[in-house]
Design an enzyme around this catalytic site. Structure first.
Site, PDB file in Angstrom:
ATOM      1  N   LYS A  70      -6.437  -2.911 -22.042  1.00 28.93           N
ATOM      2  CA  LYS A  70      -5.767  -3.828 -22.981  1.00 28.93           C
ATOM      3  C   LYS A  70      -4.849  -3.048 -23.946  1.00 28.93           C
ATOM      4  O   LYS A  70      -3.688  -3.395 -24.117  1.00 28.93           O
ATOM      5  CB  LYS A  70      -6.807  -4.655 -23.775  1.00 28.93           C
ATOM      6  N   ASP A 115      -6.757  -5.048 -32.337  1.00 32.72           N
ATOM      7  CA  ASP A 115      -7.865  -4.922 -31.404  1.00 32.72           C
ATOM      8  C   ASP A 115      -9.045  -5.724 -31.959  1.00 32.72           C
ATOM      9  O   ASP A 115      -9.131  -5.940 -33.174  1.00 32.72           O
ATOM     10  CB  ASP A 115      -8.232  -3.429 -31.293  1.00 32.72           C
ATOM     11  N   THR A 164     -12.692  -8.671 -26.421  1.00 33.25           N
ATOM     12  CA  THR A 164     -13.662  -8.594 -25.332  1.00 33.25           C
ATOM     13  C   THR A 164     -14.341  -9.951 -25.168  1.00 33.25           C
ATOM     14  O   THR A 164     -15.038 -10.184 -24.199  1.00 33.25           O
ATOM     15  CB  THR A 164     -14.754  -7.553 -25.649  1.00 33.25           C
ATOM     16  N   ARG A 223     -11.586   3.383 -17.739  1.00 37.44           N
ATOM     17  CA  ARG A 223     -12.042   4.371 -18.733  1.00 37.44           C
ATOM     18  C   ARG A 223     -13.258   5.128 -18.192  1.00 37.44           C
ATOM     19  O   ARG A 223     -13.374   6.347 -18.379  1.00 37.44           O
ATOM     20  CB  ARG A 223     -12.386   3.691 -20.065  1.00 37.44           C
TER      21      ARG A 223
HETATM   22  P1  ADP Z   1      -9.175  -1.298 -23.537  1.00 38.54           P
HETATM   23  O1  ADP Z   1      -8.148  -1.384 -24.640  1.00 38.54           O
HETATM   24  O2  ADP Z   1      -9.172  -2.495 -22.631  1.00 38.54           O
HETATM   25  O3  ADP Z   1     -10.559  -0.964 -24.040  1.00 38.54           O
HETATM   26  P2  ADP Z   1      -7.668   1.082 -22.752  1.00 38.54           P
HETATM   27  O4  ADP Z   1      -6.291   0.530 -22.681  1.00 38.54           O
HETATM   28  O5  ADP Z   1      -8.019   1.914 -23.946  1.00 38.54           O
HETATM   29  O6  ADP Z   1      -8.755  -0.090 -22.569  1.00 38.54           O
HETATM   30  O7  ADP Z   1      -7.889   1.919 -21.393  1.00 38.54           O
HETATM   31  C1  ADP Z   1      -8.853   2.936 -21.287  1.00 38.54           C
HETATM   32  C2  ADP Z   1      -8.312   4.105 -20.497  1.00 38.54           C
HETATM   33  O8  ADP Z   1      -8.244   3.733 -19.125  1.00 38.54           O
HETATM   34  C3  ADP Z   1      -6.897   4.529 -20.905  1.00 38.54           C
HETATM   35  O9  ADP Z   1      -6.929   5.744 -21.582  1.00 38.54           O
HETATM   36  C4  ADP Z   1      -6.123   4.714 -19.624  1.00 38.54           C
HETATM   37  O10 ADP Z   1      -6.019   6.097 -19.353  1.00 38.54           O
HETATM   38  C5  ADP Z   1      -7.002   4.147 -18.544  1.00 38.54           C
HETATM   39  N1  ADP Z   1      -6.417   2.966 -17.886  1.00 38.54           N
HETATM   40  C6  ADP Z   1      -6.660   1.673 -18.184  1.00 38.54           C
HETATM   41  N2  ADP Z   1      -6.010   0.866 -17.337  1.00 38.54           N
HETATM   42  C7  ADP Z   1      -5.342   1.659 -16.483  1.00 38.54           C
HETATM   43  C8  ADP Z   1      -4.482   1.403 -15.358  1.00 38.54           C
HETATM   44  N3  ADP Z   1      -4.257   0.163 -14.942  1.00 38.54           N
HETATM   45  N4  ADP Z   1      -3.943   2.446 -14.723  1.00 38.54           N
HETATM   46  C9  ADP Z   1      -4.230   3.709 -15.115  1.00 38.54           C
HETATM   47  N5  ADP Z   1      -5.047   4.012 -16.162  1.00 38.54           N
HETATM   48  C10 ADP Z   1      -5.590   3.013 -16.828  1.00 38.54           C
END
Ligand code: ADP
Length: 342
Positions: A70, A115, A164, A223
Site C-alpha cells: 500500500k 497510513d 488494514t 514484505r
Molecule cells: P504496506 O504499506 O501494504 O504495509 P509496503 O508498501 O510497505 O506495504 O510494502 C512492503 C515491502 O514489500 C516494500 O518495501 C516493497 O519492497 C515490497 N513490495 C510490496 N509490494 C511489492 C510489489 N508489488 N513488487 C515488489 N515489491 C513489493
C-alpha cells in the site's frame, strides 16, 4: 539458532531492518510493480486521465493486510503524478491542530498519505472532511469569548489513505474517496518475481526453485518474502557458499521454525489452541486473545487473514473454527515430531 532473528519472522509488520532495506527493494514505477494487475491497470487509467485533464487525481483508499504494497503504491502514484508525497498516520494525528500545518503547506497536486487511516480520531476525521471535499478548512483560534474561526483555502491535493481494516472506516469517510482498491495476497509466481528482483538488488545468487521455496512460504506477502530472502541469504552464506537453491532455502526456513505452509510458531499456536483448548471451536476472538496472551488487533490484522485465505481457519457468527485442513496440518506435524522427523 545463533545469529538468526527468531522473533516473529513471518509477521507482516514492518521492522527497522525492513524499513531501511525496503527502501532499496521498493519498485518505483507502476511498470515495475509486480502483481495486483487489476489495481495497477485501473491506476494507470486514473493517472493518465487526470494528467490529460491537468487535474489532481481523486482521493484514493488502499486496503489490505500489512506488507502487500500500500505504501509502495502511494509513493509510485505520487511519482507518476510528478508530485511530492507527505506521509503521516492515523494514530500520529491526535488533534485537528496536528493537521493544520501539514494541510496548509501542501502544494498544488501534492499527495497526502495517511497510513492506518481507520485509526484517525473522530475529531480529526471531521476536520478533514471539508479539506478533502472542497479544499477548505475552518480552524478555531483562542478560546471562550475570544475564539475566532479562520477560514483557509487549500491548494488541490490528493489524499491517499491506507487501511488494514476498511470495515472500521466510517461511512462518511469512505464516501469521500473517488477510488477504492483492495490489495489481495500475492500468488507464489508473483512472489518469485519479487524475490528474484530483490536478490538481484541485494546481489544474492539464487535459483528459480530456491525462490519458489521462499515464495511458497511467505504468506502471500512481499514484505515477508523479502525478509525471508535476507534470512535465507545469511544461512546460505554461513552454510552453503552463499548460493540459495531449493534445499538450502528449505533447510534455512525449517531452522527458522517456518513450516511447509509458511506458518510460524504463533500461527500454529493459534490453531493448536482452537483445536486443543476449544475442541476445534467456535471460539470468540477475545477468549483466544486471552488464552494466547496476544492483542486482539494483532490476531485480526496480522495472524488471521492468511490463515483464513489458506483455509486453515473459518470465521463464523459464533466465533473462529479450525478447519479439517488445520487438524491435518497440526496433527500431521505432531506425528512427524513423534517419528523424529524434526
Ligand atoms: P504496506 O504499506 O501494504 O504495509 P509496503 O508498501 O510497505 O506495504 O510494502 C512492503 C515491502 O514489500 C516494500 O518495501 C516493497 O519492497 C515490497 N513490495 C510490496 N509490494 C511489492 C510489489 N508489488 N513488487 C515488489 N515489491 C513489493
Amino acid at each position: 539458532m545463533e545469529g538468526f532473528d527468531l522473533s516473529r519472522l513471518v509477521s507482516p509488520g514492518e521492522s527497522e531492518e525492513d524499513r531501511v532495506l525496503g527502501l532499496s527493494l521498493r519498485p518505483d514505477c507502476l511498470d515495475e510493480f509486480i502483481g495486483q494487475r487489476q489495481v495497477v491497470e485501473n491506476l494507470k487509467i486514473g493517472i493518465s486521465a487526470a494528467k490529460q485533464r491537468g487535474e489532481v487525481i481523486e482521493h484514493i483508499l488502499l486496503s489490505g493486510p500489512p506488507g502487500l504494497g500500500k505504501t509502495t503504491l502511494a509513493h509510485i502514484i505520487a511519482k507518476e503524478m510528478g508530485a511530492h508525497m507527505i506521509s503521516t498516520s492515523g494514530p500520529a494525528l491526535e488533534r485537528p491542530g496536528d493537521l493544520v500545518g501539514i494541510l496548509t503547506n501542501l502544494e498544488s497536486g501534492d499527495v497526502l498519505f495517511i497510513d492506518e487511516i481507520h485509526r484517525l480520531p473522530r475529531i480529526v476525521e471531521e476536520f478533514l472532511y471539508p479539506a478533502i471535499e472542497s479544499f477548505k478548512i475552518d480552524f478555531v483560534i483562542d478560546k471562550g469569548p475570544y475564539a475566532k474561526t479562520i477560514k483557509f483555502n487549500l491548494k488541490p491535493f490528493t489524499l491517499i489513505g491506507a487501511t488494514t481494516r476498511s470495515g472500521l472506516l466510517s461511512a462518511p469517510m469512505r464516501s469521500r474517496f473517488g477510488f477504492f482498491y483492495h490489495l489481495e495476497f500475492y500468488e507464489p509466481e508473483d512472489l518469485v518475481k519479487i524475490i528474484l528482483r530483490s536478490a538481484n538488488v541485494l546481489d544474492v545468487e539464487i535459483t528459480e526453485k530456491g525462490a519458489l521455496e521462499i515464495a511458497r512460504r511467505s504468506r502471500g506477502t512481499p514484505r515477508i518474502a523479502n525478509r525471508l530472502l535476507r534470512r535465507v541469504r545469511d544461512y546460505a552464506q554461513v552454510k552453503a557458499d552463499g548460493k540459495i537453491d531449493r534445499d538450502v532455502a528449505d533447510m534455512a526456513l525449517h531452522s527458522l521454525g517456518i513450516d511447509d505452509l509458511g506458518l510460524d510458531e504463533l500461527d500454529r499456536k493459534l490453531l493448536r489452541t482452537i483445536i486443543e483448548v476449544y475442541k476445534g471451536g467456535p471460539v470468540g476472538i477475545e477468549s483466544l486473545s486471552a488464552t494466547l496472551n496476544e492483542e486482539v488487533d494483532t490476531l485480526i490484522d496480522v495472524v488471521e487473514p492468511y490463515l483464513l485465505k489458506a483455509c486453515l481457519l473459518k470465521r463464523t457468527p459464533r466465533g473462529r473454527e479450525a478447519t479439517e485442513l488445520a487438524y491435518r496440518h497440526i496433527l500431521g506435524r505432531d506425528k512427524e515430531r513423534e517419528e523424529g522427523l524434526f
